[in-house]
Design a protein around this motif. Structure first.
Motif, PDB file in Angstrom:
ATOM      1  N   PRO A 150     -87.895  84.449  53.514  1.00 19.29           N
ATOM      2  CA  PRO A 150     -87.699  85.068  54.832  1.00 19.29           C
ATOM      3  C   PRO A 150     -88.182  84.227  55.999  1.00 19.29           C
ATOM      4  O   PRO A 150     -87.650  84.348  57.110  1.00 19.29           O
ATOM      5  CB  PRO A 150     -88.482  86.384  54.731  1.00 19.29           C
ATOM      6  CG  PRO A 150     -89.384  86.230  53.561  1.00 19.29           C
ATOM      7  CD  PRO A 150     -88.695  85.305  52.623  1.00 19.29           C
ATOM      8  N   ASP A 151     -89.183  83.351  55.795  1.00 17.69           N
ATOM      9  CA  ASP A 151     -89.654  82.529  56.911  1.00 17.69           C
ATOM     10  C   ASP A 151     -88.744  81.333  57.146  1.00 17.69           C
ATOM     11  O   ASP A 151     -88.766  80.764  58.238  1.00 17.69           O
ATOM     12  CB  ASP A 151     -91.097  82.064  56.679  1.00 17.69           C
ATOM     13  CG  ASP A 151     -91.333  81.526  55.286  1.00 17.69           C
ATOM     14  OD1 ASP A 151     -90.502  81.779  54.409  1.00 17.69           O
ATOM     15  OD2 ASP A 151     -92.363  80.869  55.061  1.00 17.69           O
ATOM     16  N   VAL A 152     -87.931  80.943  56.163  1.00 21.29           N
ATOM     17  CA  VAL A 152     -87.002  79.831  56.351  1.00 21.29           C
ATOM     18  C   VAL A 152     -85.681  80.320  56.936  1.00 21.29           C
ATOM     19  O   VAL A 152     -85.124  79.697  57.847  1.00 21.29           O
ATOM     20  CB  VAL A 152     -86.760  79.084  55.021  1.00 21.29           C
ATOM     21  CG1 VAL A 152     -85.657  78.031  55.176  1.00 21.29           C
ATOM     22  CG2 VAL A 152     -88.051  78.416  54.552  1.00 21.29           C
ATOM     23  N   ILE A 153     -85.163  81.443  56.453  1.00 22.51           N
ATOM     24  CA  ILE A 153     -83.846  81.898  56.890  1.00 22.51           C
ATOM     25  C   ILE A 153     -83.917  82.885  58.045  1.00 22.51           C
ATOM     26  O   ILE A 153     -82.923  83.540  58.357  1.00 22.51           O
ATOM     27  CB  ILE A 153     -83.048  82.500  55.723  1.00 22.51           C
ATOM     28  CG1 ILE A 153     -83.793  83.672  55.076  1.00 22.51           C
ATOM     29  CG2 ILE A 153     -82.761  81.444  54.680  1.00 22.51           C
ATOM     30  CD1 ILE A 153     -83.031  84.314  53.929  1.00 22.51           C
ATOM     31  N   GLY A 154     -85.073  82.983  58.694  1.00 25.10           N
ATOM     32  CA  GLY A 154     -85.129  83.648  59.981  1.00 25.10           C
ATOM     33  C   GLY A 154     -85.575  85.088  60.000  1.00 25.10           C
ATOM     34  O   GLY A 154     -85.783  85.658  61.077  1.00 25.10           O
TER      35      GLY A 154
END
Length: 351
Positions: A111-115
């Motif tokens: 979730p922190d990479v794909i926004g």
């Protein structure tokens, strides 16, 4: 009920009753037990060491209902809720990461990479800075922000099916735009609100207590069992939509359900402590490798995430004591080391 049996093809414990059966992989159970024990040891160290150190024996007496009154206040009211929050939030982040890595079928699909974390942070910031809402209003804003962001990412990435590469690229783009918007929100806020939002945006467990612990524990008591129940359907989704449909899985309904669960877990953490990066990226991969699982490993991921965030919080408290680092800074450092290891590992495999 028959006694447990062992499947020697891969060490598996199987317990059967008249109308039910339970199948547990032994290696998975060992990984869960080891990391649960490590998390418990880390919690014990957290409540023992601090500006005022308390002997371990006294800490154990306090935890079992005895001990001196002053030590009870330090351990039970100041240190213990923060340590337990680190465990719970770490487990939530890791399970959310496992969900999105399974749905995207990509180890970068956290979730922190794909926004999604940025979306939850945006929703919380809007409520915090523009409406002055309290804890529960910020939590609702965080949830709505994450859901809207997830919807945008999936809609923009959808082109005759959602592919992992498209999802990652669109998610990174959305995250960058939301990051710029979040910076603008902080810059236009009053100085006190901006400083509070900036500290909170780094991901911090400072000053958290039972007021945050009980709501987090209550929500996780609902979300985690629902996610574990969806585990078998998620494993079928990893086979591909055609194969999953042939096995009787309602692919669109399952994908929507687990995405909402993942966003809710991410939003819960963001509302309580701000965005905490890399735990959701690293923990599922560590758990999957240690358990040697070919598919998503939800429970091992939760245990690894609980230990990692508890350890990161302990390091943040004691590394430069009496100055306390936000736990988000420590997890970013862990994530950087993980990326270096991953690059070296990939280079050796292709070299």
């Amino acid at each position: 009920m028959s006694p447990p049996s062992v499947d020697f093809g891969r060490a598996v414990l199987v317990t059967r009753g008249p109308r039910w059966s339970l199948r547990c992989d032994v290696r998975t159970l060992v990984v869960c037990a080891v990391f649960a024990a490590l998390a418990a040891i880390t919690v014990l160290a957290t409540v023992t060491y601090g500006t005022f150190e308390i002997p371990l024996g006294e800490v154990l007496r306090v935890l079992t209902g005895g001990g001196m009154e002053g030590n009870r206040k330090i351990v039970l009211e100041w240190r213990l809720p923060r340590a337990l929050l680190a465990v719970l939030l770490g487990a939530a982040l890791a399970v959310a990461g496992a969900i999105f890595q399974s749905v995207s079928r990509n180890p970068l699909g956290s979730p922190d990479v794909i926004g999604f974390s940025s979306g939850s942070y945006t929703g919380a910031l809007v409520v915090m800075l523009l409406t002055g809402g309290g804890y529960y209003q910020v939590a609702m804003g965080s949830l709505l922000g994450g859901i809207v962001t997830a919807f945008l990412v999936f809609v923009l990435a959808y082109r005759q099916g959602t592919r992992a590469f498209q999802l990652i690229i669109v998610g990174i783009a959305i995250s960058a735009m939301l990051g710029a918007f979040n910076t603008w929100l902080v810059l236009r806020a009053d100085i006190e609100e901006a400083m509070l939002a900036a500290v909170w945006g780094g991901g911090s467990l400072n000053s958290l207590g039972y007021e945050q612990l009980w709501p987090v524990a209550g929500v996780l008591a609902v979300l985690l069992p629902l996610t574990l129940a969806a585990g078998p359907a998620m494993r079928q989704l990893e086979l591909g939509d055609d194969a999953a449909t042939a096995l009787g899985t309602r692919t669109h309904a399952v994908r929507l359900t687990v995405v909402v669960l993942g966003v809710a877990l991410t939003a819960l953490v963001t509302a309580a402590a701000g965005p905490i990066a890399f735990v959701s990226l690293v923990a599922p991969q560590i758990a999957r490798r240690l358990a040697r699982a070919s598919t998503v490993a939800l429970l091992p991921s939760a245990m690894v995430g609980a230990f990692l965030l508890a350890l990161a919080d302990l390091v943040g408290q004691r590394l430069f004591a009496p100055v306390q680092l936000p736990v988000g800074i420590v997890t970013v450092s862990i994530g950087g080391l993980y990326f270096v290891w991953l690059l070296v590992h990939q280079a050796r495999r292709t070299g």
